[in-house]
Design a protein around this motif. Structure first.
Motif, short mmCIF file in Angstrom:
data_model
loop_
_atom_site.label_atom_id
_atom_site.label_comp_id
_atom_site.label_asym_id
_atom_site.label_seq_id
_atom_site.Cartn_x
_atom_site.Cartn_y
_atom_site.Cartn_z
N TYR A 90 0.82 -1.21 0.00
CA TYR A 90 0.00 0.00 0.00
C TYR A 90 0.86 1.27 0.00
O TYR A 90 0.47 2.29 -0.57
N GLN A 91 2.03 1.16 0.60
CA GLN A 91 2.94 2.31 0.60
C GLN A 91 3.43 2.60 -0.82
O GLN A 91 3.49 3.77 -1.24
N LYS A 92 3.78 1.59 -1.57
CA LYS A 92 4.27 1.77 -2.95
C LYS A 92 3.18 2.34 -3.85
O LYS A 92 3.49 2.98 -4.86
N ARG A 93 1.94 2.14 -3.48
CA ARG A 93 0.82 2.66 -4.28
C ARG A 93 0.27 3.97 -3.72
O ARG A 93 -0.80 4.43 -4.13
N ASP A 94 1.02 4.55 -2.78
CA ASP A 94 0.67 5.85 -2.19
C ASP A 94 -0.70 5.85 -1.52
O ASP A 94 -1.39 6.88 -1.47
N LEU A 95 -1.10 4.66 -1.02
CA LEU A 95 -2.39 4.58 -0.31
C LEU A 95 -2.21 4.81 1.18
O LEU A 95 -3.17 5.09 1.89
N ILE A 96 -0.97 4.64 1.66
CA ILE A 96 -0.61 5.03 3.02
C ILE A 96 0.73 5.75 2.96
O ILE A 96 1.53 5.52 2.04
N THR A 97 0.97 6.63 3.92
CA THR A 97 2.23 7.38 3.94
C THR A 97 3.15 6.92 5.06
O THR A 97 4.33 7.25 5.08
#
Length: 353
Positions: A128-135
Motif C-alpha cells: 500500500y505504501q508503494k501505491r501511495d495509499l498510506i504514507t
C-alpha cells in the motif's frame, strides 16, 4: 503430472486451496483483497494462504487491543487505521504473539513464527505504501527478530538400519488385529520409508505421486516441487525393489475409491494417503528407535541429504537433488556438518596422563 485425462492430486489440491483462501478473505477488510490479487503473479497459493493466516492474526490483535476498534469486526478495519499505527504498536504486536488467547484458545509463537508474521506484515504495508495509499510504514522501523540456527536432526546410519528393520519385522511381536493391520500395510510402509531415505523427497511430493509418475525403465519418479516445478528424481536398486514389491503384491489387490484410482500410496480406507497419515506413520516407527530425536518425514529428508553430502562432498548436487532453489540454503544446512570431527574432540584432550 500423471496423464492428461485425469485430474491430478495437485490440481485438486490447488482448487481446494483457492477456495480456502477465498473463504479466509471473506472476513477481511475490502482493501486487503487488492494485496492478495497483486501478489498472485509472484507467489504460490500456499504462500498466499500463509499470508492470510498471518494477517488475520494481526487483524485480531488490532480488534482486541485498539480502543478505536472496540466492538468492530475485522472487515471494519480501514487503511487509515494501518496508517495511524506507530512502531511501538508493532512492537506490542510482536510481544503479543509470544502467547495470546483468542476465542477461548491459547496460541504461541517461537522466534521463527514471530519473524515470519512480521515479514508478512512488512510485505502487506509495503504494497500500500508503494501505491501511495498510506504514507506511514511503522513495520520497517522495527527490527526483525534474530533467528538462531537450529541443529539439524537426522538419523545416523545405525538408526536408519534399525528403522528399516523395524518396519520390515515389527509384525513378529504382534498378534491378532494389530498383526493383521501390520501385514496389510507392510509393503506400503517399507516402500514409503525406503523412498524417503533413498531419494530425500518431501512428504507432499510423496503423497502426490501417481502410478504414472513411476518410471522403472529409467529408475526415476516425476514429482512436483514447491512452486509447481516438475522434476525427475532418480532412485537406486533398494528403492526400486521396495516400490516393485508394493505395486505388484500389495497395491495390485487394492480396489481404490472413485477419484483415487491413480494414486501410488493408499490409506486403509483405499484413498490417496494423506500427509498427516504419513507423518503419523513416521512418528510411530521412529519413536521406537529413538526417543531423544523427534523424527518427522522432513528429518528423513535431512538424513538423506546428510548421507549424500558425506558420500559426494558435492553441495551443488545435494541442492539439485533436494530441490533447493538457493544453494546457500543447502550449504547452511549440510556443509557445516562435521560430526566426525566433533566426535574426535571428545578424545583429543587427556585430563590425566
Amino acid at each position: 503430472m500423471g496423464t492428461s485425462n485425469h485430474q491430478t492430486y495437485y490440481q485438486t489440491k490447488n482448487e481446494k486451496n483457492v477456495e480456502k483462501l477465498r473463504s479466509l478473505l471473506k472476513e477481511f477488510p475490502r482493501f486487503s483483497k487488492d494485496f492478495f490479487r497483486g501478489i498472485e503473479p509472484t507467489s504460490s497459493i500456499n504462500t498466499r494462504i500463509g499470508y492470510a493466516y498471518d494477517l488475520r492474526t494481526f487483524f485480531r490483535f488490532l480488534i482486541t487491543n485498539n480502543p478505536t476498534l472496540a466492538d468492530k469486526k475485522i472487515a471494519d478495519i480501514s487503511l487509515s487505521v494501518l496508517n495511524a499505527l506507530e512502531p511501538v504498536d508493532i512492537e506490542e504486536y510482536l510481544e503479543y504473539l509470544k502467547v495470546y488467547t483468542y476465542d477461548g484458545r491459547q496460541y504461541s509463537n517461537d522466534e521463527r513464527g514471530i519473524h515470519r508474521k512480521l515479514a508478512s506484515l512488512r510485505k502487506f504495508y509495503l504494497y500500500y505504501q508503494k501505491r501511495d495509499l498510506i504514507t506511514n510504514n511503522p513495520t520497517v522501523v522495527v527490527d526483525m527478530p534474530k533467528l538462531h540456527d537450529r541443529e539439524i536432526i537426522r538419523l545416523d546410519a545405525e538408526e536408519v538400519n534399525e528403522l528399516l528393520d523395524l518396519v520390515e519385522n515389527a509384525g513378529n511381536s504382534l498378534t491378532g488385529r494389530k498383526k493383521s493391520f501390520y501385514e496389510k500395510n507392510k509393503l506400503r510402509n517399507i516402500a514409503i520409508f525406503t523412498l524417503f531415505l533413498g531419494t530425500g523427497i518431501r512428504v507432499s511430493e510423496c503423497v502426490g505421486l501417481d502410478m504414472e509418475d513411476i518410471d522403472f525403465r529409467e529408475n526415476r519418479i516425476r514429482i512436483m516441487r514447491k512452486g509447481g516445478k516438475e522434476e525427475y528424481v532418480y532412485f537406486g536398486d533398494e528403492v526400486c525393489k521396495a516400490l516393485t514389491n508394493y505395486i505388484e503384491i500389495s497395491r495390485a489387490n487394492i480396489k481404490p475409491l472413485p477419484g483415487h484410482e491413480h494414486a501410488l500410496f493408499y490409506s486403509i480406507q483405499r484413498r490417496r494417503i494423506s500427509v498427516q497419515a504419513i507423518e503419523n506413520l513416521v512418528q510411530e516407527y521412529a519413536s521406537q528407535i529413538t526417543t531423544f530425536k523427534h523424527i518427522t518425514p522432513h528429518k528423513l529428508r535431512s538424513t538423506y541429504g546428510t548421507s549424500l553430502y558425506r558420500e559426494t562432498g558435492d553441495i551443488y548436487l545435494v541442492a539439485e537433488v533436494l530441490g533447493h532453489n538457493d544453494v546457500n540454503t543447502t550449504r547452511k544446512h549440510y556443509a557445516a556438518l562435521d560430526d566426525d570431527k566433533k566426535r574426535s574432540a571428545a578424545t583429543a584432550v587427556t585430563l590425566r596422563k
